[in-house]
Design a protein around this motif. Structure first.
Motif, short mmCIF file in Angstrom:
data_model
loop_
_atom_site.label_atom_id
_atom_site.label_comp_id
_atom_site.label_asym_id
_atom_site.label_seq_id
_atom_site.Cartn_x
_atom_site.Cartn_y
_atom_site.Cartn_z
N UNK A 269 -11.23 71.34 146.78
CA UNK A 269 -9.93 71.90 147.13
C UNK A 269 -8.87 71.23 146.28
N UNK A 270 -7.85 72.00 145.90
CA UNK A 270 -6.81 71.50 145.00
C UNK A 270 -5.46 71.40 145.69
N UNK A 271 -4.67 70.47 145.20
CA UNK A 271 -3.27 70.37 145.61
C UNK A 271 -2.43 70.10 144.35
N UNK A 272 -1.23 70.67 144.31
CA UNK A 272 -0.38 70.48 143.14
C UNK A 272 0.17 69.06 143.07
N UNK A 273 0.31 68.39 144.23
CA UNK A 273 0.71 66.98 144.24
C UNK A 273 2.05 66.71 143.58
N UNK A 274 3.00 67.64 143.74
CA UNK A 274 4.33 67.48 143.12
C UNK A 274 4.20 67.19 141.63
N UNK A 275 3.57 68.16 140.92
CA UNK A 275 3.33 68.07 139.48
C UNK A 275 2.43 66.89 139.12
N UNK A 276 1.52 66.56 140.06
CA UNK A 276 0.49 65.55 139.80
C UNK A 276 -0.78 66.03 140.48
N UNK A 277 -1.50 66.97 139.86
CA UNK A 277 -2.61 67.65 140.54
C UNK A 277 -3.64 66.70 141.12
N UNK A 278 -4.06 67.01 142.35
CA UNK A 278 -5.03 66.20 143.07
C UNK A 278 -6.18 67.11 143.50
N UNK A 279 -7.42 66.61 143.39
CA UNK A 279 -8.59 67.36 143.83
C UNK A 279 -9.24 66.62 145.00
N UNK A 280 -9.76 67.39 145.93
CA UNK A 280 -10.44 66.84 147.09
C UNK A 280 -11.85 67.41 147.15
N UNK A 281 -12.82 66.57 147.47
CA UNK A 281 -14.17 67.04 147.70
C UNK A 281 -14.41 67.07 149.20
N UNK A 282 -14.73 68.26 149.73
CA UNK A 282 -14.90 68.45 151.16
C UNK A 282 -16.34 68.78 151.50
N UNK A 283 -16.71 68.49 152.74
CA UNK A 283 -18.03 68.83 153.25
C UNK A 283 -17.87 69.60 154.55
N UNK A 284 -18.61 70.71 154.66
CA UNK A 284 -18.51 71.56 155.85
C UNK A 284 -19.71 71.30 156.75
N UNK A 285 -19.44 70.84 157.96
CA UNK A 285 -20.49 70.59 158.95
C UNK A 285 -20.00 71.05 160.31
N UNK A 286 -20.82 71.85 161.00
CA UNK A 286 -20.49 72.33 162.36
C UNK A 286 -19.11 72.98 162.37
N UNK A 287 -18.86 73.83 161.36
CA UNK A 287 -17.60 74.57 161.27
C UNK A 287 -16.37 73.66 161.15
N UNK A 288 -16.57 72.42 160.68
CA UNK A 288 -15.45 71.52 160.47
C UNK A 288 -15.57 70.88 159.09
#
Length: 569
Positions: free
Chosen positions: A1-20
């Motif tokens: 998942x991405x975020x613009x981070x106020x002109x400082x792009x940030x990436x997140x790695x997520x894991x989906x378990x039990x619909x969360x």
């Protein structure tokens, strides 16, 4: 998942378990993968197989700076599970607008040994005055390690070609700006528009893998110098191994022993192919004027007859549902129909996202998200609108449109359009499409002649009396296409016919005006007789009810006369 981070792009790695979702890694460097600006058009795809070391890797199209001066197609560093670096990052050449020139990415796909990117950009090969946007498809090899020397960390498999979406003719009408792309099987369906500064129009064009590969296997295009026109590159000038050949370049590039001719060609070439990718059927599958569509979802084979359903969203908040039924032969273009449209909001806010999940279409705007059902058969009151929709069929027993999950329904695939017109083919299943009616009215009264055609009537109709247009002040065309005739006179008698824009007769009435005293008296006598018959039927119903009630009362009295039995006696 991405975020613009106020002109400082940030990436997140997520894991989906039990619909969360849970965050596996956060605060990752998102430059080159995530946008700086939420209005940027970027794309990214996770390739699970085929990248160096067969390690899952991201392939992205984005920008690397907030002023968007360095657009990029990139595969970031590839690491083994133990953290060992398997391959460095690989990207497009810097400061080379002949590779990428102000691109707006709309999609990326993992297909075989390649990753395909779809985008629009300013076309350098357009040599006329002014600025022109062209749509492109670019291709890179998953196992590309990059080149050596001046091509270190640079794609040596990058190729690009123009996408041709146009209405053919002596002067083709081009839809040059791709807005979205959706893959079904071996076909990419692109949503294209004209330039927003002119007359707006939208189109859907299909591109199969065979035609895309044919363009990439053809000649390259180049401009020798700034004063030259763009011409094909002679085959003898193309190095061996050929750029874009995944099998012949991957290991050699890893060993950094590519020949000078190869490195020189890739370094100086625009990597643009001479041939544009042609669209299926040689014309758009669908196009619409005065409409700017910007998001697309495609559903295939809903009714099991090879049909497609397109859902598109516009910049004014309208969501269209478009059916495309196969032509009479495989070479014929499909027949397309706008079967319905949705306006989920009262204002004209743009729809920025459109996603199909299960039996719903989810959409997103700047301020809200919503959903609509893909199956809306109960909304169709006309037979043709019902059978145009692949989700639906017409029930001749109940005269209703129902889900095609039911049996013995009439749908588009069941009508014979090879031998008959649409109206005739439907008539053979459902009977007459309108009822011819005789109407008698008294002079001085008024009458309403309604259009009750069983098929959809688009726009206004033309009413005639005995073949002559009616257009005086006493003949009023209502909003629903009914004809209202006031202050009836003997001269208003005749055969009234309504014809739509397609030339179809959609209503027909024979109007008789009663003017003499005898005619009026006879008419009232007929009405009085009908009333008497109705009153007699009513009295008979009352008598039957009284008899039933009397019998019920007698049975109840008898029951009360029988003493209750006591248990055991």
């Amino acid at each position: 998942m991405c975020a613009t981070g106020a002109y400082n792009p940030i990436a997140y790695q997520l894991k989906l378990e039990a619909d969360k979702f849970s965050v596996v890694k956060d605060d990752l460097n998102g430059i080159g993968i995530c946008p700086y600006d939420p209005n940027d058009n970027t794309t990214v795809v996770l390739v699970e197989n085929g990248a160096p070391g067969n390690i899952p890797a991201l392939f992205a199209g984005s920008v690397t700076d907030f002023i968007k001066s360095d657009p990029i197609i990139v595969r970031p560093f590839v690491y083994l599970p133990d953290g060992t670096l398997e391959a460095g990052y690989v990207r497009t050449l810097r400061v080379r607008n002949d590779w990428l020139n102000e691109p707006q990415f709309v999609g990326s796909f993992d297909v075989g040994e390649h990753v395909y990117f779809f985008y629009r950009e300013v076309a350098l090969e357009y040599t006329n005055c002014g600025k022109k946007i062209y749509s492109r498809v670019a291709r890179v090899c998953k196992n590309d390690y990059g080149g050596s020397n001046t091509l270190q960390n640079i794609w040596i498999s990058f190729l690009k070609a123009r996408l041709n979406c146009s209405i053919p003719g002596e002067y083709p009408y081009y839809f040059d700006e791709i807005q979205d792309v959706y893959k079904v099987g071996d076909t990419f369906y692109g949503l294209f528009t004209t330039n927003t500064n002119g007359l707006t129009a939208s189109a859907i064009c299909g591109f199969n893998m065979r035609d895309i590969d044919r363009a990439f296997d053809g000649a390259f295009k180049e401009q020798r110098d700034k004063q030259s026109i763009w011409l094909p590159v002679a085959e003898i000038e193309v190095p061996s191994p050929r750029p874009g050949d995944c099998k012949r370049t991957s290991l050699r590039s890893k060993q950094n022993d590519l020949p000078y001719e190869f490195i020189n060609f890739v370094s100086r070439s625009s990597m643009l192919m001479d041939r544009a990718v042609s669209h299926t059927f040689g014309k758009p599958i669908f196009y619409q004027g005065n409409c700017l569509m910007q998001k697309l979802v495609v559903v295939q084979n809903v009714a099991g007859h090879g049909e497609l359903v397109f859902f598109t969203a516009t910049n004014t908040g309208i969501i269209y549902k478009i059916a495309a039924w196969p032509g009479l032969t495989p070479l014929d273009a499909p027949k397309t129909y706008i079967v319905t449209n949705y306006i989920p909001f009262g204002d004209s806010r743009p729809v920025w996202n459109l996603i199909l999940y299960d039996a719903w279409i989810y959409f997103g705007t700047d301020m809200a998200v919503g959903q609509i059902a893909v199956e809306t058969c109960d909304k169709y009151q006309k037979i043709d609108l019902c059978i145009y929709d692949p989700y639906c069929g017409w029930d001749t027993t109940t005269e209703e449109c129902r889900s095609n999950e039911r049996k013995n329904l009439i749908n588009y695939a069941k009508i014979d359009l090879l031998s008959y017109s649409l109206e005739e083919a439907i008539r053979k299943h459902v009977g007459e499409l309108y009822a011819y009616e005789k109407i008698s009215k008294i002079s001085g009264s008024s009458v309403t002649l309604r259009v009750e055609y069983r098929l959809h009537v688009s726009g206004s109709v033309r009413w005639t009396r005995n073949g002559t247009n009616v257009n005086d002040d006493r003949h009023i065309l209502a909003q629903d296409n009914s004809l209202i005739v006031t202050d009836l006179r003997k001269s208003d008698e005749g055969l009234y016919t309504a014809t739509d824009k397609l030339g179809r007769t959609v209503a027909e009435y024979s109007l008789i005006i009663e003017t003499s005293k005898e005619q009026i008296e006879q008419r009232w006598m007929r009405k009085f007789d009908q009333w008497c018959d109705e009153f007699e039927r009513y009295q008979e119903d009352v008598r039957q009810w009284e008899r039933k009630c009397s019998n019920c009362c007698q049975e109840s009295a008898l029951m009360n006369m029988v003493p209750a039995l006591e248990g055991g006696k």
